[in-house]
Design a protein around this motif. Structure first.
Motif, PDB file in Angstrom:
ATOM      1  N   SER A  54      50.676  31.645  47.108  1.00 47.34           N
ATOM      2  CA  SER A  54      51.346  31.653  48.421  1.00 47.34           C
ATOM      3  C   SER A  54      50.618  30.803  49.447  1.00 47.34           C
ATOM      4  O   SER A  54      50.989  30.800  50.623  1.00 47.34           O
ATOM      5  CB  SER A  54      51.457  33.093  48.938  1.00 47.34           C
ATOM      6  OG  SER A  54      52.210  33.894  48.048  1.00 47.34           O
ATOM      7  N   GLY A  55      49.581  30.106  49.023  1.00 46.14           N
ATOM      8  CA  GLY A  55      48.819  29.269  49.937  1.00 46.14           C
ATOM      9  C   GLY A  55      47.787  30.025  50.752  1.00 46.14           C
ATOM     10  O   GLY A  55      47.229  29.466  51.703  1.00 46.14           O
ATOM     11  N   ARG A  56      47.507  31.270  50.395  1.00 49.37           N
ATOM     12  CA  ARG A  56      46.506  32.049  51.123  1.00 49.37           C
ATOM     13  C   ARG A  56      45.100  31.665  50.659  1.00 49.37           C
ATOM     14  O   ARG A  56      44.875  31.378  49.479  1.00 49.37           O
ATOM     15  CB  ARG A  56      46.741  33.548  50.907  1.00 49.37           C
ATOM     16  CG  ARG A  56      48.066  34.033  51.480  1.00 49.37           C
ATOM     17  CD  ARG A  56      48.379  35.455  51.064  1.00 49.37           C
ATOM     18  NE  ARG A  56      48.485  35.594  49.620  1.00 49.37           N
ATOM     19  CZ  ARG A  56      49.062  36.629  49.021  1.00 49.37           C
ATOM     20  NH1 ARG A  56      49.572  37.615  49.735  1.00 49.37           N
ATOM     21  NH2 ARG A  56      49.125  36.694  47.699  1.00 49.37           N
ATOM     22  N   ASP A  57      44.175  31.682  51.591  1.00 53.45           N
ATOM     23  CA  ASP A  57      42.794  31.293  51.303  1.00 53.45           C
ATOM     24  C   ASP A  57      42.107  32.370  50.463  1.00 53.45           C
ATOM     25  O   ASP A  57      41.962  33.517  50.908  1.00 53.45           O
ATOM     26  CB  ASP A  57      42.033  31.090  52.617  1.00 53.45           C
ATOM     27  CG  ASP A  57      40.624  30.577  52.398  1.00 53.45           C
ATOM     28  OD1 ASP A  57      40.471  29.417  51.985  1.00 53.45           O
ATOM     29  OD2 ASP A  57      39.676  31.351  52.638  1.00 53.45           O
ATOM     30  N   VAL A  58      41.692  32.017  49.257  1.00 56.18           N
ATOM     31  CA  VAL A  58      41.105  32.992  48.327  1.00 56.18           C
ATOM     32  C   VAL A  58      39.753  33.491  48.835  1.00 56.18           C
ATOM     33  O   VAL A  58      39.437  34.679  48.716  1.00 56.18           O
ATOM     34  CB  VAL A  58      40.968  32.375  46.919  1.00 56.18           C
ATOM     35  CG1 VAL A  58      40.240  33.335  45.976  1.00 56.18           C
ATOM     36  CG2 VAL A  58      42.339  32.032  46.356  1.00 56.18           C
ATOM     37  N   TYR A  59      38.950  32.604  49.421  1.00 58.15           N
ATOM     38  CA  TYR A  59      37.645  33.018  49.939  1.00 58.15           C
ATOM     39  C   TYR A  59      37.797  34.109  50.997  1.00 58.15           C
ATOM     40  O   TYR A  59      37.107  35.130  50.957  1.00 58.15           O
ATOM     41  CB  TYR A  59      36.908  31.821  50.529  1.00 58.15           C
ATOM     42  CG  TYR A  59      35.700  32.190  51.352  1.00 58.15           C
ATOM     43  CD1 TYR A  59      34.526  32.640  50.746  1.00 58.15           C
ATOM     44  CD2 TYR A  59      35.730  32.124  52.741  1.00 58.15           C
ATOM     45  CE1 TYR A  59      33.422  33.000  51.503  1.00 58.15           C
ATOM     46  CE2 TYR A  59      34.639  32.470  53.501  1.00 58.15           C
ATOM     47  CZ  TYR A  59      33.489  32.918  52.885  1.00 58.15           C
ATOM     48  OH  TYR A  59      32.406  33.280  53.637  1.00 58.15           O
ATOM     49  N   SER A  60      38.697  33.907  51.931  1.00 54.42           N
ATOM     50  CA  SER A  60      38.895  34.900  52.984  1.00 54.42           C
ATOM     51  C   SER A  60      39.424  36.208  52.412  1.00 54.42           C
ATOM     52  O   SER A  60      39.059  37.299  52.867  1.00 54.42           O
ATOM     53  CB  SER A  60      39.862  34.364  54.045  1.00 54.42           C
ATOM     54  OG  SER A  60      39.332  33.206  54.663  1.00 54.42           O
ATOM     55  N   ARG A  61      40.246  36.128  51.400  1.00 56.17           N
ATOM     56  CA  ARG A  61      40.775  37.347  50.773  1.00 56.17           C
ATOM     57  C   ARG A  61      39.682  38.094  50.012  1.00 56.17           C
ATOM     58  O   ARG A  61      39.656  39.320  49.989  1.00 56.17           O
ATOM     59  CB  ARG A  61      41.946  36.993  49.851  1.00 56.17           C
ATOM     60  CG  ARG A  61      43.186  36.557  50.625  1.00 56.17           C
ATOM     61  CD  ARG A  61      44.338  36.192  49.707  1.00 56.17           C
ATOM     62  NE  ARG A  61      44.788  37.303  48.880  1.00 56.17           N
ATOM     63  CZ  ARG A  61      45.543  38.301  49.312  1.00 56.17           C
ATOM     64  NH1 ARG A  61      45.921  38.349  50.586  1.00 56.17           N
ATOM     65  NH2 ARG A  61      45.927  39.249  48.482  1.00 56.17           N
ATOM     66  N   VAL A  62      38.775  37.347  49.397  1.00 55.84           N
ATOM     67  CA  VAL A  62      37.645  37.995  48.723  1.00 55.84           C
ATOM     68  C   VAL A  62      36.758  38.700  49.750  1.00 55.84           C
ATOM     69  O   VAL A  62      36.305  39.831  49.536  1.00 55.84           O
ATOM     70  CB  VAL A  62      36.830  36.964  47.915  1.00 55.84           C
ATOM     71  CG1 VAL A  62      35.518  37.573  47.431  1.00 55.84           C
ATOM     72  CG2 VAL A  62      37.636  36.464  46.725  1.00 55.84           C
TER      73      VAL A  62
END
Length: 267
Positions: A54-62
């Motif tokens: 979905s284009g969400r930033d994986v680092y921020s989600r982690v």
């Protein structure tokens, strides 16, 4: 070497704890912000761990997922510790019939893997983050009960406890002052290791779709979200997996070091 390993583990836990408490300080993007034009981008300077479907930033989600994953582990371990302390101590001082009954039930629970017990509990209660915490707690309690019982039976006949009774100290007060602290200390060391196990169990249940739902940033859920595109977007699952692995290993190392120190102090 052992001391260096301990400090590395402590440093890792401090960083993860900081991310859990203040994720906004470390995150670079909104973990829920979607951008289909930036979907499945590999790691780069703008997106350190890449982006998901979905284009969400994986680092921020982690980073934001640390609070939920670590919170479930700490909550489940804390409740399991208290329940184990109460039930195990009761079994340690109760009449033989009560002790045997409690421990037979506990032995039955310990005969099954913790994750299987948690899976059965979630199947009964239904999916959801609260039910996951309950399931992981129930699965972890038997180990704490057994240790609390053993420690209670050992400490209740210790010389300083017997001396307190000879001096006229009531049994309940002697237990509260001289037995309970020792039992709690032993359980606390075990709990340090148990935090990692609880986080791993909660992540496994979330991976199976029994925990939080999208778009919640949670490590196990993120692992599941990237499994279908692992061949061309490995970063979606790999980085949450690394976060889980580092947390579990660091907690286990600290717990085992504390247990080794406690065993050395008693010897």
């Amino acid at each position: 070497m052992r001391r260096a390993l301990l400090w590395i583990a402590v440093a890792a836990l401090l960083v993860i704890g900081f991310a859990a408490l203040l994720p906004g300080v470390l995150a670079t993007h909104d973990p829920l912000q979607t951008d289909v034009r930036s979907a499945l981008l590999p790691p780069s300077a703008e997106h350190l761990f890449g982006t998901d479907q979905s284009g969400r930033d994986v680092y921020s989600r982690v980073v934001f997922g640390a609070g939920r994953s670590l919170g479930i582990g700490l909550l489940a371990t804390g409740i399991a510790l208290l329940a184990g302390l109460l039930i195990g101590s009761l079994a340690g001082v109760a009449p033989r019939a009560v002790d045997v009954s409690l421990m037979r039930v506990n032995d039955v629970l310990m005969a099954f893997p913790e994750f299987l017990v948690a899976l059965v509990v979630v199947a009964v209660l239904g999916p959801g983050p609260v039910n996951i915490a309950i399931a992981v707690t129930i699965a972890a309690v038997p180990v704490y009960i057994r240790l609390a019982r053993v420690q209670t039976r050992t400490l209740r006949v210790a010389e300083h406890v017997e001396a307190a009774r000879i001096l006229g100290v009531p049994r309940l007060r002697a237990f509260r002052r001289h037995v309970a602290p020792g039992v709690l200390g032993a359980l606390s060391v075990l709990a340090t290791i148990g935090i990692g196990s609880s986080i791993l169990a909660a992540a496994g249940l979330s991976f199976l779709g029994l925990g939080p739902s999208e778009p919640t940033p949670e490590w196990g859920l993120m692992l599941a979200g990237g499994r279908n595109v692992l061949g061309r977007a490995w970063w979606i699952s790999v980085f949450p997996g690394i976060a889980i692995t580092v947390t579990v290993i660091a907690a286990t190392v600290v717990g085992r070091m504390l247990r080794a120190g406690a065993d050395g102090g008693r010897s």
